[in-house]
Write a protein that holds these residues in place. Structure first.
Motif, PDB file in Angstrom:
ATOM      1  N   GLU A 235      -0.824   2.105   1.097  1.00  0.00           N
ATOM      2  CA  GLU A 235      -2.140   2.662   1.749  1.00  0.00           C
ATOM      3  C   GLU A 235      -2.207   3.646   0.814  1.00  0.00           C
ATOM      4  O   GLU A 235      -1.214   4.637   0.226  1.00  0.00           O
TER       5      GLU A 235
ATOM      6  N   CYS B 291      -6.061  -1.482   5.735  1.00  0.00           N
ATOM      7  CA  CYS B 291      -4.345  -1.764   4.400  1.00  0.00           C
ATOM      8  C   CYS B 291      -3.677  -3.044   5.561  1.00  0.00           C
ATOM      9  O   CYS B 291      -3.413  -3.965   4.778  1.00  0.00           O
TER      10      CYS B 291
ATOM     11  N   TYR C  79      -8.938   2.569  -1.509  1.00  0.00           N
ATOM     12  CA  TYR C  79      -8.308   2.604   0.033  1.00  0.00           C
ATOM     13  C   TYR C  79      -6.682   1.479  -0.630  1.00  0.00           C
ATOM     14  O   TYR C  79      -6.168   1.930   0.881  1.00  0.00           O
ATOM     15  N   ILE C  80      -6.531   0.962  -1.464  1.00  0.00           N
ATOM     16  CA  ILE C  80      -5.237   0.522  -1.425  1.00  0.00           C
ATOM     17  C   ILE C  80      -4.848   0.513  -2.629  1.00  0.00           C
ATOM     18  O   ILE C  80      -5.514   0.568  -3.778  1.00  0.00           O
TER      19      ILE C  80
END
Ligand code: IPM
Ligand code: MN
Length: 337
Positions: free
Chosen positions: A124, A160, A100-101
């Motif tokens: 993100e 994020c 997710y990063i």
């Protein structure tokens, strides 16, 4: 420490050359990696039609990390429909492993517009317009409609933003700049702004700033020193990281870490550049983006000393790399340890 299990996806074009260069310098640092190669990418697809299935994705999940070179056919090779590998392989790993990063650090080399600047983009990596929302109606007719919405969840934005503040809090310049387009994308922009304001209360030492994305394009060129951590959505982060790569010395240097900080899937480390088929197999590729990506991988694996040594060697080096060729860069990096 026991050997770290690393899945290696060399991929296409210069991908295999730059990943093996990165693995060579990691091994010269004395870090023990237990690697396994996965034959994935354009060449594999053209050979037998395989992109990525659920079983292979699950296998990848169980590794400590994934090192990827580059994926994609040569420019002008029209045999693979657009999106086949992007959505079917790269994004499938990002979404499936919940990476997710997308952390992309930049350091301005001598001679670049952003010389001496040191900042990172926290992008993100599982939502926004990349999430796949939308579709078409009346396809191929004069009345065709195509929609492609941007998905922004409170959960996704918050994790994020939190990561961005955590990163900023350990840096010399403790500053987070949210980049968005809140004046037009009022729904998503409002969510991002509120989350940044809320999370910032937990980080009193971190200064908060905001730029519209169009203005950020000017600042990245004219005042890049104003940035420390940029936090932004998936699409703005994609575009800004190419610009950031360009002003800091060229995309050939830009590294990235697709991270699952919760560690429910293997994180993936890859250069921002593509497969560069035009120079593949000639020993010409600059491996520094892959080497820097490997440094990010070492950090993720808890090999902090090796990660720092490697990052320092790359920084020390950056000015002369492009013209040297892969072998000479690898040797010179090893000499700096
Ligand atoms: C990147 C790339 C990818 C993206 C493509 C290849 C799908 O441009 O990693 O920045 O858009 O994220
Ligand atoms: Mn990109």
């Amino acid at each position: 420490m026991a050997a770290h299990r690393v899945a290696v996806i060399g991929g296409d074009g210069i991908g295999p050359e730059v990943t093996s260069a990165a693995l060579e310098v990691v091994s010269a640092l004395g870090v023990d990696l237990d690697t396994r190669e996965f034959d994935l990418g354009a060449a594999r697809y053209l050979r037998d039609g395989f992109v990525l299935d659920a079983a292979t994705l699950e296998e990848l999940r169980s590794f400590d990390a994934i090192l990827l070179g580059a994926i994609g056919p040569a420019i002008g090779d029209g045999r693979i429909p657009g999106g086949t590998l992007e959505r079917g392989l790269l994004l499938k790993m990002r979404f499936g492993l919940d990476l997710y990063i997308n952390y992309r650090p930049f350091f301005g080399v001598d001679g670049s517009l952003a010389k001496g600047c040191d900042f990172a983009i926290v992008r993100e990596n599982t939502e926004g317009p990349y999430a796949g929302e939308g579709g078409t109606l009346r396809y191929g007719t004069a009345n065709e409609i195509a929609t492609q919405g941007s998905v922004n969840t409170r959960f996704g934005v918050e994790r994020c933003v939190r990561y961005a503040f955590e990163r900023a809090n350990t840096r010399e310049i403790k500053k987070v700049t949210l980049v968005h387009k809140t004046n037009v994308l009022t729904f998503a922009g409002d969510l991002w702004s509120r989350v940044v304001n809320e999370v910032s209360k937990e980080y009193p030492d971190v200064e908060v700033d905001y730029n519209h994305v169009d203005a950020a394009c000017i600042y990245l060129v004219e005042q890049p020193e104003r940035y420390s951590i940029i936090v932004t959505d998936n699409l703005f982060g994609d575009i800004l990281s190419d610009l950031a790569g360009s002003v800091t010395g060229g995309i050939g240097y830009a590294a990235s870490a697709n991270l699952n900080p919760a560690r429910t899937g293997a994180s993936l480390f890859e250069p921002v550049h593509g497969a560069a088929h035009d120079i593949a197999g000639q020993g010409k590729a600059n491996p520094l983006a892959a080497v820097s990506s490997a440094a990010l991988m070492l950090e993720h694996l808890g090999e902090f000393e090796a990660a720092q040594k490697l990052a320092a060697a790359v920084r020390d080096f950056k000015t002369e790399a492009s013209a040297l060729g892969t072998r000479a860069v690898v040797d010179a990096i090893k000499e700096r340890f």
